[in-house]
Write an enzyme that holds these catalytic residues in place. Structure first.
Site, PDB file in Angstrom:
ATOM      1  N   ASP A  28      35.374  47.950  32.360  1.00  0.00           N
ATOM      2  CA  ASP A  28      34.736  49.126  31.757  1.00  0.00           C
ATOM      3  C   ASP A  28      33.952  48.720  30.510  1.00  0.00           C
ATOM      4  O   ASP A  28      34.507  48.187  29.553  1.00  0.00           O
ATOM      5  CB  ASP A  28      35.799  50.170  31.405  1.00  0.00           C
ATOM      6  CG  ASP A  28      36.590  50.598  32.631  1.00  0.00           C
ATOM      7  OD1 ASP A  28      35.992  50.741  33.707  1.00  0.00           O
ATOM      8  OD2 ASP A  28      37.825  50.758  32.513  1.00  0.00           O
TER       9      ASP A  28
ATOM     10  N   ASP B 168      35.412  41.560  31.540  1.00  0.00           N
ATOM     11  CA  ASP B 168      36.050  42.856  31.365  1.00  0.00           C
ATOM     12  C   ASP B 168      35.375  43.811  32.351  1.00  0.00           C
ATOM     13  O   ASP B 168      34.278  43.526  32.857  1.00  0.00           O
ATOM     14  CB  ASP B 168      35.873  43.328  29.926  1.00  0.00           C
ATOM     15  CG  ASP B 168      36.540  44.661  29.666  1.00  0.00           C
ATOM     16  OD1 ASP B 168      37.658  44.878  30.173  1.00  0.00           O
ATOM     17  OD2 ASP B 168      35.931  45.501  28.978  1.00  0.00           O
TER      18      ASP B 168
ATOM     19  N   ARG C 119      48.736  42.821  29.480  1.00  0.00           N
ATOM     20  CA  ARG C 119      47.717  43.595  28.775  1.00  0.00           C
ATOM     21  C   ARG C 119      47.009  42.756  27.717  1.00  0.00           C
ATOM     22  O   ARG C 119      47.651  42.112  26.877  1.00  0.00           O
ATOM     23  CB  ARG C 119      48.354  44.832  28.119  1.00  0.00           C
ATOM     24  CG  ARG C 119      47.330  45.719  27.406  1.00  0.00           C
ATOM     25  CD  ARG C 119      47.939  47.033  26.943  1.00  0.00           C
ATOM     26  NE  ARG C 119      46.978  47.799  26.153  1.00  0.00           N
ATOM     27  CZ  ARG C 119      46.014  48.560  26.659  1.00  0.00           C
ATOM     28  NH1 ARG C 119      45.879  48.650  27.972  1.00  0.00           N
ATOM     29  NH2 ARG C 119      45.182  49.221  25.878  1.00  0.00           N
TER      30      ARG C 119
END
Length: 410
Positions: free
Chosen positions: A251, A249, A348
């Protein structure tokens, strides 16, 4: 890389020696030069070398050709493969390895990577580059062999200096053929034809050559110059090209999550993340980023903004000897006013559209791969893709926690 200012202070250029006649392979090379012999599916070793160079940010590849030049020209000249621009340079007469490079000295960057068109050494090329100390005229990656062979230059290394080329003792260190050279090396050519037998021997006497040993189990080396190794090259590349992967990932994992980060000035590296990425580069993993970026769908920033930030991230990593193979991001936001973002819902997380995109492009060993995230959606993403995962908390030592997790995967 889209932004020219990021090209400075990095390794951008590679030179590949492709001019040899390949006489040791007999009839095999009567019609096809060694670098163009199909060895893995539809690929030849030159395809695989260029693919590997592109992973490490090389932008220009110069092929130095002689034997059957037109075959190289037809396949590669002025082509762009994985962001590598390729140029074929013809030698009317065989010039030798030193003569070939000297012939193009005006086309070379101050520092350039040099490799053979018939050998492959599976190492982190950015580690080689960042290990290079400027007081030397070059650094050579050294492989280790279990058996003595007159095919390779035998190396004696003291500390980091190469003190002998073509040594007569029973050293297991050999020149892999992959090195990084500084253009100042031309001051020592003196009409030499051979790099190994003349130039490098002279530089060793002057203690001007640096060496670095790569001896991990995955630092595999092959030279297809003899029939035995040409035959085994298929199984070699079947093993080398399939790699474990880390899916990061962004952030909260690569940078501190301060909410919708898209500007360089607002980007703050997470502690030990550069070390972690380099650890996986050095240990033969693909490294991918899979990140939800609904800020694009919300209209807070553009895809160009994200691409620019990602290019900058890789630039900074490369100066550290590390890199990310690919960034995937999802622009979907359910209330987006832009239709193209609404169509990307399956990208997403926890949906696995980004994973599917990567799986199509890269040869991944899925059973031994790992998702690293800081939210439940990352873990759900891993479960949906049937991947191993680890959840990272803000205060975790990310390097030790992820390393421990990957070592526990059987």
């Amino acid at each position: 890389m889209r932004y020219k200012y990021l090209e400075k202070n990095k390794l951008n250029q590679a030179v590949i020696l492709c001019g040899g006649l390949g006489t040791r392979l007999g009839k095999i090379t009567k019609k096809t030069p060694k670098p163009l012999i199909k060895i893995f599916k539809t690929k030849n070793i030159l395809d695989l070398i260029i693919y590997n160079l592109s992973r490490y940010g090389i932008k220009e590849v110069l092929l130095l050709c002689h034997y059957k030049y037109n075959l190289f020209k037809k396949k590669y000249h002025q082509k762009k493969i994985n962001n590598c621009e390729i140029k074929c340079i013809y030698e009317k007469n065989l010039l030798g390895s030193a003569g070939s490079i000297n012939n193009i000295r005006t086309k070379l960057d101050n520092e350039f990577l040099l490799c053979n068109g018939d050998t492959f050494f599976d190492i982190n090329l950015l580690d080689l580059y960042t290990s290079y100390k400027k007081k030397y005229l070059g650094i050579i990656s050294l492989a280790q062999t279990n058996k003595g062979s007159n095919r390779y230059s035998k190396i004696i290394l003291k500390n980091e200096k190469i003190v002998s080329f073509n040594a007569n003792n029973k050293t297991k260190l050999i020149n892999s053929g992959t090195c990084i050279l500084n253009k100042k090396i031309f001051n020592y050519f003196n009409n030499s034809k051979s790099l190994e037998k003349e130039v490098f021997v002279n530089l060793c006497k002057k203690r001007k050559l640096q060496g670095k040993i790569y001896n991990k189990n995955h630092n595999l080396f092959i030279d297809i110059g003899v029939k035995k190794d040409l035959i085994r090259s298929h199984s070699f590349f079947k093993k080398v090209l399939k790699k474990k992967a880390i899916f990061l990932d962004r952030d909260g994992i690569i940078n501190l999550d301060k909410g919708y980060t898209f500007r360089i000035k607002d980007f703050y590296w997470r502690r030990k993340i550069k070390e972690l990425i380099k650890y996986f580069n050095d240990n033969n993993f693909f490294v991918f980023v899979v990140t939800n970026q609904s800020g694009i769908g919300r209209g807070y920033y553009s895809e160009t903004d994200v691409d620019k930030l990602h290019d900058w991230i890789n630039y900074k990593l490369q100066t550290y000897g590390a890199h990310i193979d690919e960034f995937q991001y999802a622009t979907y936001f359910e209330n987006s006013k832009i239709k193209k973002h609404l169509k990307k819902k399956l990208l997403r997380k926890p949906n696995i559209g980004m994973f599917k995109n990567l799986k199509k492009k890269w040869n991944i060993n899925l059973k031994k791969s790992l998702v690293v995230g800081d939210k439940s959606t990352d873990i759900d993403f891993a479960n949906n893709a049937k991947l191993n995962s680890v959840l990272i908390n803000p205060r975790d030592d990310i390097f030790n926690k992820v390393k421990k997790q990957i070592l526990n995967i059987k």
